[in-house]
Design a protein around this motif. Structure first.
Motif, PDB file in Angstrom:
ATOM      1  N   ALA A  45      40.235  31.520  39.426  1.00  0.00           N
ATOM      2  CA  ALA A  45      40.987  32.678  39.159  1.00  0.00           C
ATOM      3  C   ALA A  45      40.123  33.654  38.864  1.00  0.00           C
ATOM      4  O   ALA A  45      38.924  33.687  38.578  1.00  0.00           O
ATOM      5  CB  ALA A  45      41.670  32.349  37.493  1.00  0.00           C
ATOM      6  N   GLY A  46      40.632  34.817  39.430  1.00  0.00           N
ATOM      7  CA  GLY A  46      39.814  35.977  39.426  1.00  0.00           C
ATOM      8  C   GLY A  46      38.942  36.178  40.435  1.00  0.00           C
ATOM      9  O   GLY A  46      38.079  37.255  40.557  1.00  0.00           O
ATOM     10  N   GLU A  47      39.126  35.529  41.653  1.00  0.00           N
ATOM     11  CA  GLU A  47      38.220  35.418  42.729  1.00  0.00           C
ATOM     12  C   GLU A  47      39.185  35.653  44.076  1.00  0.00           C
ATOM     13  O   GLU A  47      40.268  34.891  44.102  1.00  0.00           O
ATOM     14  CB  GLU A  47      37.595  34.405  42.548  1.00  0.00           C
ATOM     15  CG  GLU A  47      36.265  34.388  43.485  1.00  0.00           C
ATOM     16  CD  GLU A  47      35.297  33.169  43.335  1.00  0.00           C
ATOM     17  OE1 GLU A  47      34.072  33.270  42.906  1.00  0.00           O
ATOM     18  OE2 GLU A  47      35.664  31.970  43.473  1.00  0.00           O
ATOM     19  N   LEU A  48      38.739  36.400  44.923  1.00  0.00           N
ATOM     20  CA  LEU A  48      39.258  36.317  46.460  1.00  0.00           C
ATOM     21  C   LEU A  48      38.364  35.617  47.361  1.00  0.00           C
ATOM     22  O   LEU A  48      37.058  36.167  47.305  1.00  0.00           O
ATOM     23  CB  LEU A  48      39.402  38.152  46.779  1.00  0.00           C
ATOM     24  CG  LEU A  48      39.768  37.939  48.206  1.00  0.00           C
ATOM     25  CD1 LEU A  48      40.977  37.243  48.792  1.00  0.00           C
ATOM     26  CD2 LEU A  48      39.800  39.591  48.782  1.00  0.00           C
ATOM     27  N   LEU A  49      38.708  34.293  47.559  1.00  0.00           N
ATOM     28  CA  LEU A  49      37.814  33.606  48.503  1.00  0.00           C
ATOM     29  C   LEU A  49      38.516  33.625  49.944  1.00  0.00           C
ATOM     30  O   LEU A  49      39.686  33.525  50.290  1.00  0.00           O
ATOM     31  CB  LEU A  49      38.231  31.998  47.984  1.00  0.00           C
ATOM     32  CG  LEU A  49      37.433  31.002  48.999  1.00  0.00           C
ATOM     33  CD1 LEU A  49      35.918  30.994  49.062  1.00  0.00           C
ATOM     34  CD2 LEU A  49      37.895  29.661  48.364  1.00  0.00           C
ATOM     35  N   ALA A  50      37.473  33.867  50.786  1.00  0.00           N
ATOM     36  CA  ALA A  50      37.826  33.953  52.418  1.00  0.00           C
ATOM     37  C   ALA A  50      37.541  32.736  52.906  1.00  0.00           C
ATOM     38  O   ALA A  50      36.271  32.247  52.759  1.00  0.00           O
ATOM     39  CB  ALA A  50      36.984  35.347  52.814  1.00  0.00           C
ATOM     40  N   LEU A  51      38.372  32.174  53.739  1.00  0.00           N
ATOM     41  CA  LEU A  51      37.872  31.121  54.825  1.00  0.00           C
ATOM     42  C   LEU A  51      37.812  31.634  56.105  1.00  0.00           C
ATOM     43  O   LEU A  51      38.633  32.099  56.591  1.00  0.00           O
ATOM     44  CB  LEU A  51      39.061  30.024  54.879  1.00  0.00           C
ATOM     45  CG  LEU A  51      39.734  29.402  53.437  1.00  0.00           C
ATOM     46  CD1 LEU A  51      40.472  28.339  53.645  1.00  0.00           C
ATOM     47  CD2 LEU A  51      38.362  28.949  52.657  1.00  0.00           C
ATOM     48  N   VAL A  52      36.200  31.523  56.736  1.00  0.00           N
ATOM     49  CA  VAL A  52      36.034  32.190  58.001  1.00  0.00           C
ATOM     50  C   VAL A  52      35.689  30.856  58.770  1.00  0.00           C
ATOM     51  O   VAL A  52      35.120  29.932  58.066  1.00  0.00           O
ATOM     52  CB  VAL A  52      35.210  33.298  57.836  1.00  0.00           C
ATOM     53  CG1 VAL A  52      35.802  34.474  57.053  1.00  0.00           C
ATOM     54  CG2 VAL A  52      33.789  32.865  57.429  1.00  0.00           C
ATOM     55  N   ARG A 200      41.629  40.623  40.819  1.00  0.00           N
ATOM     56  CA  ARG A 200      41.159  41.482  39.843  1.00  0.00           C
ATOM     57  C   ARG A 200      42.087  41.297  38.419  1.00  0.00           C
ATOM     58  O   ARG A 200      41.646  41.406  37.254  1.00  0.00           O
ATOM     59  CB  ARG A 200      41.148  42.976  39.985  1.00  0.00           C
ATOM     60  CG  ARG A 200      40.570  43.909  39.016  1.00  0.00           C
ATOM     61  CD  ARG A 200      40.545  45.421  39.370  1.00  0.00           C
ATOM     62  NE  ARG A 200      41.822  46.044  39.776  1.00  0.00           N
ATOM     63  CZ  ARG A 200      42.873  46.323  38.798  1.00  0.00           C
ATOM     64  NH1 ARG A 200      42.439  46.233  37.415  1.00  0.00           N
ATOM     65  NH2 ARG A 200      44.108  46.547  39.042  1.00  0.00           N
ATOM     66  N   LYS A 201      43.321  41.083  38.684  1.00  0.00           N
ATOM     67  CA  LYS A 201      44.333  40.953  37.787  1.00  0.00           C
ATOM     68  C   LYS A 201      44.266  39.575  37.180  1.00  0.00           C
ATOM     69  O   LYS A 201      45.250  39.227  36.185  1.00  0.00           O
ATOM     70  CB  LYS A 201      45.787  41.368  37.966  1.00  0.00           C
ATOM     71  CG  LYS A 201      45.869  43.069  38.335  1.00  0.00           C
ATOM     72  CD  LYS A 201      47.160  43.436  38.878  1.00  0.00           C
ATOM     73  CE  LYS A 201      47.338  44.808  38.800  1.00  0.00           C
ATOM     74  NZ  LYS A 201      48.526  45.312  39.617  1.00  0.00           N
ATOM     75  N   GLY A 202      43.712  38.801  37.692  1.00  0.00           N
ATOM     76  CA  GLY A 202      43.588  37.273  37.385  1.00  0.00           C
ATOM     77  C   GLY A 202      43.792  36.301  38.085  1.00  0.00           C
ATOM     78  O   GLY A 202      43.675  35.092  37.731  1.00  0.00           O
ATOM     79  N   ASP A 203      44.407  36.649  39.324  1.00  0.00           N
ATOM     80  CA  ASP A 203      45.060  35.404  40.218  1.00  0.00           C
ATOM     81  C   ASP A 203      43.796  34.978  40.909  1.00  0.00           C
ATOM     82  O   ASP A 203      42.630  35.590  41.203  1.00  0.00           O
ATOM     83  CB  ASP A 203      46.116  36.098  41.070  1.00  0.00           C
ATOM     84  CG  ASP A 203      47.382  36.371  40.350  1.00  0.00           C
ATOM     85  OD1 ASP A 203      47.593  35.848  39.409  1.00  0.00           O
ATOM     86  OD2 ASP A 203      48.144  37.192  41.008  1.00  0.00           O
ATOM     87  N   ALA A 204      44.079  33.841  41.580  1.00  0.00           N
ATOM     88  CA  ALA A 204      43.060  33.177  42.521  1.00  0.00           C
ATOM     89  C   ALA A 204      43.851  33.446  43.922  1.00  0.00           C
ATOM     90  O   ALA A 204      44.946  33.116  44.097  1.00  0.00           O
ATOM     91  CB  ALA A 204      43.110  31.633  42.295  1.00  0.00           C
ATOM     92  N   VAL A 205      43.001  34.191  45.014  1.00  0.00           N
ATOM     93  CA  VAL A 205      43.497  34.389  46.188  1.00  0.00           C
ATOM     94  C   VAL A 205      42.689  33.663  47.205  1.00  0.00           C
ATOM     95  O   VAL A 205      41.406  33.872  47.189  1.00  0.00           O
ATOM     96  CB  VAL A 205      43.491  35.919  46.375  1.00  0.00           C
ATOM     97  CG1 VAL A 205      44.030  36.311  47.829  1.00  0.00           C
ATOM     98  CG2 VAL A 205      44.232  36.664  45.090  1.00  0.00           C
ATOM     99  N   VAL A 206      43.114  33.079  48.132  1.00  0.00           N
ATOM    100  CA  VAL A 206      42.479  32.431  49.363  1.00  0.00           C
ATOM    101  C   VAL A 206      43.166  33.091  50.482  1.00  0.00           C
ATOM    102  O   VAL A 206      44.460  32.937  50.826  1.00  0.00           O
ATOM    103  CB  VAL A 206      42.481  31.017  49.341  1.00  0.00           C
ATOM    104  CG1 VAL A 206      41.706  30.479  50.563  1.00  0.00           C
ATOM    105  CG2 VAL A 206      42.200  30.339  47.918  1.00  0.00           C
ATOM    106  N   VAL A 207      42.252  33.451  51.461  1.00  0.00           N
ATOM    107  CA  VAL A 207      42.762  34.178  52.598  1.00  0.00           C
ATOM    108  C   VAL A 207      41.924  33.776  53.818  1.00  0.00           C
ATOM    109  O   VAL A 207      40.614  33.680  53.700  1.00  0.00           O
ATOM    110  CB  VAL A 207      42.739  35.639  52.473  1.00  0.00           C
ATOM    111  CG1 VAL A 207      41.224  35.943  52.024  1.00  0.00           C
ATOM    112  CG2 VAL A 207      43.319  36.411  53.570  1.00  0.00           C
TER     113      VAL A 207
END
Length: 274
Positions: A45-52, A200-207
């Protein structure tokens, strides 16, 4: 008399750093082929993780496994601290939202109705649902064609409507497969700003991304996949190197600092063109 099942309870807001999804020694086969080989990867949570990684590296397969859309062959995937297969579909829909590579709708629904589909898991008032739908449409800049049929949109417009549906779902874990692939430059930046804001608002994002410079500019963490394994995992400024990326992509690559803001620029090393 027909008994209606109660809606499941949404999860509490996560605390920054909470692990909302995790692959643990994950192996995954598709038919006779092993696609993922022993991947361990937390999503926080709170992190943007990119898979490349290059084509065929396993990025989309890993994303589908983290979404509980593909079962592990060996190892495990946990979502919100429980094995993925222990959640019911309604419970999963409140915990993770998934944007596939291709957005398809079988009937010519208006754009606003497509976005409203994201509210299906929630037992909230119509006023709350409409507020979330309009907020998601405004964020993705699709309000102007709210009444147009989804099937009449361009590829980039469909991609933004599909993202609006995911945002309206309000799940704390967002899993987005190549959300910028069909977009122009302006809307690529818009989508990554939205992703960063959700983190930034607290979600976990994987892209899943192919543009390494976009990943370097916006992601807190990057996992570089190579032949079904994680070749590197960490902040882009630490793991994006000429040597690693050139080896993984089988192409000479240069990683350079931007001359004005210091973010990384990743570009193929080219000989002088005639």
């Amino acid at each position: 008399m027909k008994l209606l099942r109660p809606h499941p309870t949404p999860p509490p807001p996560p605390t920054p750093g909470d692990t909302l999804a995790e692959a643990q020694a994950l192996h995954l086969d598709l038919g006779p082929h092993r696609i993922l080989h022993g991947i361990t990867l937390p999503v926080r949570a709170g992190e943007l993780l990119a898979l490349v990684g290059p084509n065929g590296a396993g990025k989309s397969t890993l994303l589908a496994a983290l979404a509980a859309d593909l079962p592990a062959t060996e190892g495990a995937v946990h979502i919100h601290g429980r094995p993925a297969n222990e959640w019911t579909p309604p419970e999963l829909a409140l915990r993770r939202a998934v944007l596939p590579q291709a957005a398809t709708v079988s009937f010519p629904f208006p754009v606003e109705d497509v976005v409203r589909m994201g509210r299906a898991p929630h037992d909230t008032s119509p006023a709350q649902d409409e507020a979330m739908v309009h907020e998601a449409m405004a964020a993705t800049e699709v309000t102007a064609f709210a009444t147009r049929p989804f099937s009449a949109l361009s590829g980039g417009e469909r991609a933004r409507v599909a993202l609006a549906r995911v945002l309206a779902q309000q799940a704390p874990l967002l899993l987005l497969d190549e959300p910028t692939a069909a977009l122009d430059l302006k809307h690529q930046e818009l989508v990554l700003r939205i992703c960063r804001d959700r983190a930034r608002k607290g979600d976990a994002v994987v892209v899943v991304l192919h543009d390494l410079s976009l990943a370097a500019a916006y992601a807190h963490r990057v996992a570089v996949l190579h032949r079904g394994k994680v070749a590197a995992d960490g902040p882009p400024k630490e793991i994006f190197t000429d040597e690693l990326l050139s080896r993984v992509y089988d192409q000479p690559i240069e990683v350079l600092p931007h001359p004005t803001n210091g973010t990384l620029l990743v570009t193929p090393r080219r000989t002088t063109l005639p």
